[in-house]
Every structure is written in structure tokens, then in C-alpha cells.
Design an enzyme around this catalytic site. Structure first.
Site, mmCIF file in Angstrom:
data_model
loop_
_atom_site.group_PDB
_atom_site.id
_atom_site.type_symbol
_atom_site.label_atom_id
_atom_site.label_comp_id
_atom_site.label_asym_id
_atom_site.label_seq_id
_atom_site.Cartn_x
_atom_site.Cartn_y
_atom_site.Cartn_z
ATOM 1 N N VAL A 44 3.331 1.083 2.997
ATOM 2 C CA VAL A 44 2.922 -0.015 3.868
ATOM 3 C C VAL A 44 3.466 -1.324 3.290
ATOM 4 O O VAL A 44 3.274 -1.616 2.115
ATOM 5 C CB VAL A 44 1.388 -0.093 3.990
ATOM 6 C CG1 VAL A 44 0.995 -1.216 4.946
ATOM 7 C CG2 VAL A 44 0.823 1.236 4.487
ATOM 8 N N GLY B 151 0.414 5.325 1.093
ATOM 9 C CA GLY B 151 -0.438 6.301 1.763
ATOM 10 C C GLY B 151 0.067 7.712 1.549
ATOM 11 O O GLY B 151 1.060 7.951 0.861
ATOM 12 N N GLY C 191 0.818 -1.211 0.000
ATOM 13 C CA GLY C 191 0.000 0.000 0.000
ATOM 14 C C GLY C 191 0.848 1.256 0.000
ATOM 15 O O GLY C 191 1.988 1.261 0.463
ATOM 16 N N LYS D 53 3.695 0.199 8.491
ATOM 17 C CA LYS D 53 3.542 1.500 7.829
ATOM 18 C C LYS D 53 4.776 2.338 8.140
ATOM 19 O O LYS D 53 4.993 2.762 9.263
ATOM 20 C CB LYS D 53 2.276 2.205 8.321
ATOM 21 C CG LYS D 53 2.067 3.591 7.714
ATOM 22 C CD LYS D 53 0.842 4.260 8.310
ATOM 23 C CE LYS D 53 0.628 5.660 7.781
ATOM 24 N NZ LYS D 53 -0.539 6.324 8.409
ATOM 25 N N ASP E 122 -10.219 11.545 7.490
ATOM 26 C CA ASP E 122 -9.744 11.051 6.199
ATOM 27 C C ASP E 122 -10.384 9.705 5.857
ATOM 28 O O ASP E 122 -9.697 8.756 5.457
ATOM 29 C CB ASP E 122 -8.221 10.924 6.202
ATOM 30 C CG ASP E 122 -7.637 10.832 4.791
ATOM 31 O OD1 ASP E 122 -8.320 11.263 3.842
ATOM 32 O OD2 ASP E 122 -6.511 10.336 4.659
#
Length: 430
Positions: A123, A118, A116, A138, A247
Site C-alpha cells: 500500500v 498486506g 503498509g 493498494k 480477516d
């Protein structure tokens, strides 16, 4: 044997060792080598040595003192930077992890383990050496403005929360890497089914056949909607201090092996003392925070510099709910200043529901009908299909009510949870 002391001359009679008898005078020194006396320490060299010591020793001692002070300050700062933030929840003990252990767990932060991307970092999937636990790591990119604040906000928010629909944080690491640079990371439980965004939208150049296996059923989407609303209700109304996520979007919602949804990424979250949430101080404090959230999901009042509030989260949730059942992002090219996802759905309800709902929902129904032993019945004419349309209309109306432009017109999140439960019980029996 007369106990003389001092330096024996090297001239005159003393040049002949055979005529000089110095036995018993142990304090004599110097003379020619044949006399075998120890050398003399001259007063001049002694004074010179003393002077050198007086000049050299004090600055040397001072320099050593300064170096020791710098060393202890560095050690103190190093201990502060490597200290794992206090994330403890009553009854839980968080294991300490180092930069080295996280690097090993992720294969050197290998791209092959990247799962991932961000707003503030990357991540990675990893396996901790303590027990072989699979985790999501993360790693914050501290070159991004606000990344350190995001790390602290995540830590502060997560340590006070415990709910089945929130991503569980395992620990945190605040240290330095092998190059002496600051390193900050959060370690979460690994959720095997990834983000909701992956289930709703095809990636660029992705195989369509592979994407078909990821379609969500109507029941699954409704369950996910309830899970997310329950998480918001918890952080807004049942935490020790109210938390605004700021968010909420599909990429921040993760799914476990049972497709239960978990809200994560509290890097932009804001925590407010309960005593001021409903006071004018709350609005004054929040108004200086600026825009929070992501394009398409952030409440419109944030763009005008208004206060961060729980109703802003409700707006984001409403947009997410519409996206969940239409399959369209709020940033889709279809939408512009004149047309938003909210208005797109609002204008279509209730008669044109089939034109705006995610086509994947109808494909699933068509496949189910085609595989049955009886005659094929058109989707829209079947009683089961009609109930599905009614369910979609009810859910999308909730999404519309949550994403109204004015905060005062939006539903309260606890009412959203109650309403969605009613819809699920009515159409699926609980």
C-alpha cells in the site's frame, strides 16, 4: 502506314535503321534501339509472372488475414484487461485511472511512499493528478496465489457497501504495466492516522518517546470498538447481501483525523445471497472454502474445515477487543497451546484486571493525577480510577463472550453494539 503489330526482328535487313520505315505501325515493338520502338512483353515472361502471382498472392493474403485476426484479438483482450471493474454505488461515479497515473501519483511506487504491507501486496500513499487528491493505493502482487481472487472479492464487496465505518474505495485499476505484465490496484481514501495496529504496538527499534504520543485513551479505545462493531453489524445484517469479512485484525482497521475507525481490506471476504444464509445450503457451500483469516484471529472452527460464517467474524472481533484493551497480540510469546489471549483475560477477571490491562491506560491516568493541583491519589483508590476499572471489566467481558470457542456461545454482533453503547453511556455519558 499498314497497321502492323508484333515484334520487329533485329537481324538481316532490320539491322540497318536507315532502310527500314515503320511509321504508322504503332503496335509494332522491339527491333534495334535506333528504331525507337517500345519493348515487347514476351508471352513466356507473362506466363511466368502470372504463375508467380498465383503462387505468392493467396498465402500472402491468408497470412495478412491471420495477423489482422491476432491483432484484433489482442486489442480486445487489452481493452478487457484495462477496463476498470464496475464499482458503482447508486449516485456515485468512479473516476478511471491508468497504470501510468498511479505510478506518477506514488513517485514510481517509491519505497518512501510505502505505508503498509498486506497479505497480497503493498500500500502506497499517492497524490492523484486529478485535483491533487491524497489517496492510498493498494497494489496487488499477482505472483501470490489468490491475489487476483482477492482483487475481485474486494471489488465485489466494496461496490455494494456504504457506511461511515468502512474504508471508502475511490476506484480500481486493472491494466498492464510498462513490461506487459498484469497490473491490479485499488485506490482508497487516505486516512491520516494509519492502522490501529500502529497505535497499539511499538515497531521494532522504534523510539519509545515517539510511541508515547500514540497512546490511545480508554474513551478512544471504546469508541474504536463501537465503530468496528457497527461496521460488522452493517455488513452482516444490513447489506443487500450478507458479507463475511474473514480477516478482521488491527492492521485492517484504519483511523481518520478524528480517530474514527474504518474497517478495510475485504480481499478474503465472502458474499452470500440472503436466501441461503440460514439454510443448509449455506453450510454446504462454505465448508469447501478452507481456512480464512490470520493466525490468532481466525475462528477455531475454520481450522477444522468448518463453514465460513458471521460468527467467525464475531470471534475475530472478540480477539481484537481483548487486544485493544490489554495491548497484547493473540500471537504473543506469552501464549501457547495451554494459554490463549481469551483464557488469559478470562482467568484474570475481575480481581486481577490491573495485571492484564494495557499499562498505557494506567500511565495516562497517573500523568493526569500528577499534573493536578491537589494531592496525588493512588490510581486504584480514586473514584475515577474505580470507574475506569469497572469500564474495563465490562468491555473485556464482551470480548470474552465474543471469542468463545463454540460459535453458538458467541454474542450476536448487534447485541455487541448495543452493549458497548450502554457501557459508554454509563461511564462517559454518551
Amino acid at each position: 502506314m499498314n497497321d502492323f503489330e508484333g515484334m520487329v526482328p533485329e537481324r538481316g535487313i532490320f539491322k540497318n535503321a536507315t532502310v527500314v520505315f515503320l511509321q504508322g505501325n504503332y503496335r509494332l515493338c522491339g527491333g534495334i534501339p535506333e528504331l525507337c520502338l517500345h519493348s515487347c512483353k514476351s508471352k513466356g515472361s507473362t506466363r511466368k509472372r502470372s504463375l508467380i502471382l498465383k503462387i505468392v498472392i493467396p498465402p500472402t493474403v491468408g497470412l495478412v488475414g491471420v495477423l489482422l485476426m491476432i491483432y484484433f484479438l489482442y486489442c480486445s483482450r487489452f481493452r478487457t484487461r484495462t477496463k476498470v471493474p464496475s464499482l458503482g454505488i447508486a449516485g456515485n461515479t468512479f473516476q478511471k485511472v491508468s497504470y501510468q497515473s498511479l505510478r506518477q501519483a506514488t513517485g514510481g511506487f517509491s519505497e518512501a511512499n510505502l505505508i503498509g504491507v498486506g497479505g497480497f501486496g503493498l500500500v502506497y500513499k499517492g497524490i492523484l493528478d486529478q485535483g491533487g487528491q491524497v489517496v492510498a493505493v493498494k497494489v496487488l502482487n499477482l505472483e501470490f496465489r489468490g491475489a487476483s481472487k482477492s482483487f475481485l472479492a474486494d471489488c465485489k464487496a466494496l461496490k455494494s457497501m456504504k457506511h461511515r465505518n468502512l474504508v471508502k474505495v475511490l476506484t480500481a485499476c486493472s491494466s498492464i504495466d510498462y513490461h506487459g505484465n498484469d497490473f491490479k490496484a485499488l485506490v482508497y481514501e487516505f486516512l491520516v492516522n494509519g492502522s490501529l495496529d500502529k497505535w497499539l504496538h511499538l515497531k521494532e527499534n522504534e523510539d519509545a518517546a515517539n510511541a508515547d504520543s500514540r497512546h490511545l485513551s480508554l474513551r478512544q479505545r471504546l469508541d474504536i470498538a463501537i465503530d468496528v462493531a457497527s461496521a460488522l453489524d452493517y455488513i452482516h445484517n444490513h447489506c443487500p447481501e450478507p458479507i463475511v469479512h474473514c480477516d478482521l485484525k488491527p492492521s485492517n482497521i484504519l483511523l481518520d483525523n478524528e480517530m474514527t475507525a474504518h474497517v478495510g481490506d475485504f480481499g478474503l471476504a465472502k458474499i452470500f445471497p440472503k436466501a441461503i444464509v440460514n439454510s443448509s445450503q449455506f453450510h454446504d457451500m462454505s465448508s469447501s472454502l478452507g481456512i480464512r483469516g490470520s493466525a490468532g484471529y481466525a475462528a477455531p472452527e475454520y481450522g477444522m474445515g468448518n463453514e465460513v460464517s458471521t460468527s467467525g467474524d464475531v470471534y475475530s472481533y472478540g480477539i481484537l477487543l481483548l487486544e485493544l484493551f490489554t495491548g497484547k497480540r493473540p500471537t504473543d510469546d506469552l501464549f501457547s497451546d495451554q494459554l490463549s489471549l481469551h483464557n488469559f483475560v478470562k482467568m484474570a477477571l475481575p480481581e486481577q484486571i490491573e495485571g492484564i490491562a494495557d499499562p498505557a491506560l494506567f500511565k495516562q491516568r497517573e500523568r493526569a493525577v500528577a499534573s493536578s493541583s491537589g494531592p496525588i491519589i493512588l490510581y486504584h483508590s480514586s473514584s475515577s480510577g474505580q470507574r475506569t476499572l469497572e469500564c474495563l471489566i465490562s468491555v473485556l467481558k464482551v470480548g470474552i463472550a465474543c471469542s468463545e470457542e463454540l460459535p453458538r456461545d458467541r454474542m450476536a454482533i448487534n447485541d455487541v453494539v448495543a452493549q458497548l453503547h450502554v457501557i459508554r453511556n454509563l461511564h462517559f455519558g454518551g
